[in-house]
Motif scaffolding. Structure first.
Motif, PDB file in Angstrom:
ATOM      1  N   THR A  47      11.147  -3.129  -5.286  1.00 62.02           N
ATOM      2  CA  THR A  47      10.045  -2.596  -4.490  1.00 62.02           C
ATOM      3  C   THR A  47      10.037  -3.336  -3.165  1.00 62.02           C
ATOM      4  N   LEU A  48      10.163  -2.579  -2.090  1.00 65.34           N
ATOM      5  CA  LEU A  48      10.239  -3.152  -0.749  1.00 65.34           C
ATOM      6  C   LEU A  48       8.845  -3.268  -0.155  1.00 65.34           C
ATOM      7  N   VAL A  49       8.448  -4.491   0.188  1.00 65.87           N
ATOM      8  CA  VAL A  49       7.139  -4.744   0.789  1.00 65.87           C
ATOM      9  C   VAL A  49       7.337  -5.413   2.147  1.00 65.87           C
ATOM     10  N   PRO A  50       6.458  -5.131   3.105  1.00 65.90           N
ATOM     11  CA  PRO A  50       6.624  -5.677   4.455  1.00 65.90           C
ATOM     12  C   PRO A  50       5.911  -7.014   4.665  1.00 65.90           C
ATOM     13  N   ARG A  91      11.069   6.179  -5.274  1.00 65.33           N
ATOM     14  CA  ARG A  91       9.644   6.128  -5.569  1.00 65.33           C
ATOM     15  C   ARG A  91       8.905   5.501  -4.394  1.00 65.33           C
ATOM     16  N   VAL A  92       7.599   5.686  -4.420  1.00 66.13           N
ATOM     17  CA  VAL A  92       6.718   4.908  -3.549  1.00 66.13           C
ATOM     18  C   VAL A  92       5.741   4.180  -4.453  1.00 66.13           C
ATOM     19  N   GLU A  93       5.298   3.025  -3.975  1.00 65.51           N
ATOM     20  CA  GLU A  93       4.213   2.324  -4.660  1.00 65.51           C
ATOM     21  C   GLU A  93       3.013   2.343  -3.742  1.00 65.51           C
ATOM     22  N   LEU A  94       1.928   2.917  -4.223  1.00 66.70           N
ATOM     23  CA  LEU A  94       0.702   2.965  -3.443  1.00 66.70           C
ATOM     24  C   LEU A  94       0.078   1.581  -3.366  1.00 66.70           C
ATOM     25  N   TYR A  95      -0.232   1.129  -2.163  1.00 63.60           N
ATOM     26  CA  TYR A  95      -0.971  -0.119  -1.982  1.00 63.60           C
ATOM     27  C   TYR A  95      -2.425   0.182  -2.347  1.00 63.60           C
ATOM     28  N   THR A  96      -2.878  -0.348  -3.470  1.00 64.26           N
ATOM     29  CA  THR A  96      -4.198   0.006  -4.002  1.00 64.26           C
ATOM     30  C   THR A  96      -5.281  -1.034  -3.715  1.00 64.26           C
ATOM     31  N   VAL A 113      14.949   2.335  -5.942  1.00 68.74           N
ATOM     32  CA  VAL A 113      14.192   1.782  -4.818  1.00 68.74           C
ATOM     33  C   VAL A 113      12.811   2.421  -4.728  1.00 68.74           C
ATOM     34  N   SER A 114      11.801   1.558  -4.658  1.00 66.43           N
ATOM     35  CA  SER A 114      10.430   1.967  -4.409  1.00 66.43           C
ATOM     36  C   SER A 114       9.981   1.312  -3.113  1.00 66.43           C
ATOM     37  N   ILE A 115       9.278   2.063  -2.280  1.00 66.27           N
ATOM     38  CA  ILE A 115       8.775   1.526  -1.014  1.00 66.27           C
ATOM     39  C   ILE A 115       7.248   1.492  -1.074  1.00 66.27           C
ATOM     40  N   PHE A 116       6.688   0.330  -0.774  1.00 62.71           N
ATOM     41  CA  PHE A 116       5.254   0.071  -0.794  1.00 62.71           C
ATOM     42  C   PHE A 116       4.615   0.755   0.411  1.00 62.71           C
ATOM     43  N   SER A 129       0.714  -9.063  -0.649  1.00 63.60           N
ATOM     44  CA  SER A 129       0.769  -7.869   0.195  1.00 63.60           C
ATOM     45  C   SER A 129      -0.636  -7.454   0.621  1.00 63.60           C
ATOM     46  N   ASN A 130      -0.749  -6.995   1.867  1.00 65.47           N
ATOM     47  CA  ASN A 130      -2.034  -6.479   2.342  1.00 65.47           C
ATOM     48  C   ASN A 130      -1.881  -5.185   3.129  1.00 65.47           C
ATOM     49  N   HIS A 131      -0.681  -4.578   3.040  1.00 66.52           N
ATOM     50  CA  HIS A 131      -0.440  -3.292   3.686  1.00 66.52           C
ATOM     51  C   HIS A 131       0.929  -2.783   3.253  1.00 66.52           C
ATOM     52  N   GLY A 132       1.114  -1.504   3.467  1.00 64.29           N
ATOM     53  CA  GLY A 132       2.404  -0.902   3.153  1.00 64.29           C
ATOM     54  C   GLY A 132       3.257  -0.769   4.401  1.00 64.29           C
ATOM     55  N   TRP A 133       4.453  -0.240   4.198  1.00 61.70           N
ATOM     56  CA  TRP A 133       5.398  -0.016   5.296  1.00 61.70           C
ATOM     57  C   TRP A 133       4.953   1.144   6.183  1.00 61.70           C
ATOM     58  N   ASP A 134       5.258   1.030   7.451  1.00 62.36           N
ATOM     59  CA  ASP A 134       5.236   2.181   8.340  1.00 62.36           C
ATOM     60  C   ASP A 134       6.641   2.756   8.224  1.00 62.36           C
TER      61      ASP A 134
END
Length: 185
Positions: A28-31, A87-92, A66-69, A39-44
């Motif tokens: 899972t890729l996080v910025p 996949r995507v992972e929703l920043y909840t 690969v999942s992108i946050f 984490s406190n936000h997802g990718w643009d």
């Protein structure tokens, strides 16, 4: 017994090399920045599409899903799809924060993004600040969620309930939500 693993992190060169060597089921890729604790936000995914595409291709070559946050913005899901994500992972984090005051509004904030993931054929994960209080409603609203990430809260709850009871409680949340095949990372 089937064991799956998910490595989560910012895809800097050292992280990419480590993940390709370990070969987890998913990355899972996080910025996150260097000094960031969580984490406190997802990718643009639109601005960083070329970079994410390159990294995603590298992981796919190694046989890694690969999942992108992402934040709850449908366009970020489209960008993740264009970058080649599975996949995507929703920043909840915002969901968890709003859920205490207004559960319906918290769900509504994520509906278009979750539906966009389904529409474009991406798997859907969710994670950040999920708990036994807010997880069932999220899974009920979006039964196509594939996995949830609950590392921090799970450990915090284990201090009170013990690890075995804590895991049972989270698994029960998934079952009560009438969600099939949920996995907790």
């Amino acid at each position: 017994m089937c064991t799956r693993s998910n490595n989560e992190g910012n895809p800097e060169p050292e992280f990419v090399e480590m993940v390709c060597e370990v070969r987890p089921t998913q990355v899972t890729l996080v910025p996150d920045g260097h000094q960031q604790l969580t984490s406190n936000h997802g990718w643009d995914t639109i601005t960083h599409r070329a970079f994410l595409t390159e990294v995603t291709q590298r992981f796919h070559e190694a046989g890694i899903r690969v999942s992108i946050f992402v934040n709850p913005i449908p366009e970020m899901v489209e960008g993740a799809k264009l970058a080649g994500a599975d996949r995507v992972e929703l920043y909840t984090g915002p969901y968890a924060e709003l859920f205490e005051q207004n559960p319906e509004a918290a769900i509504a904030m994520y509906r278009a993004t979750a539906e966009k993931a389904s529409e474009v054929g991406l798997g859907l994960n969710a994670g950040h600040d999920l708990s036994t209080e807010n997880l069932p409603a999220l899974l009920q609203a979006f039964p196509w969620i594939d996995e949830v990430s609950i590392g921090h809260q799970l450990i915090a709850d284990a201090l009170y309930w013990g690890i075995e009871d804590t895991i049972k409680r989270y698994l029960a949340c998934c079952q009560k939500s009438d969600v099939r095949n949920q996995k907790i990372n």
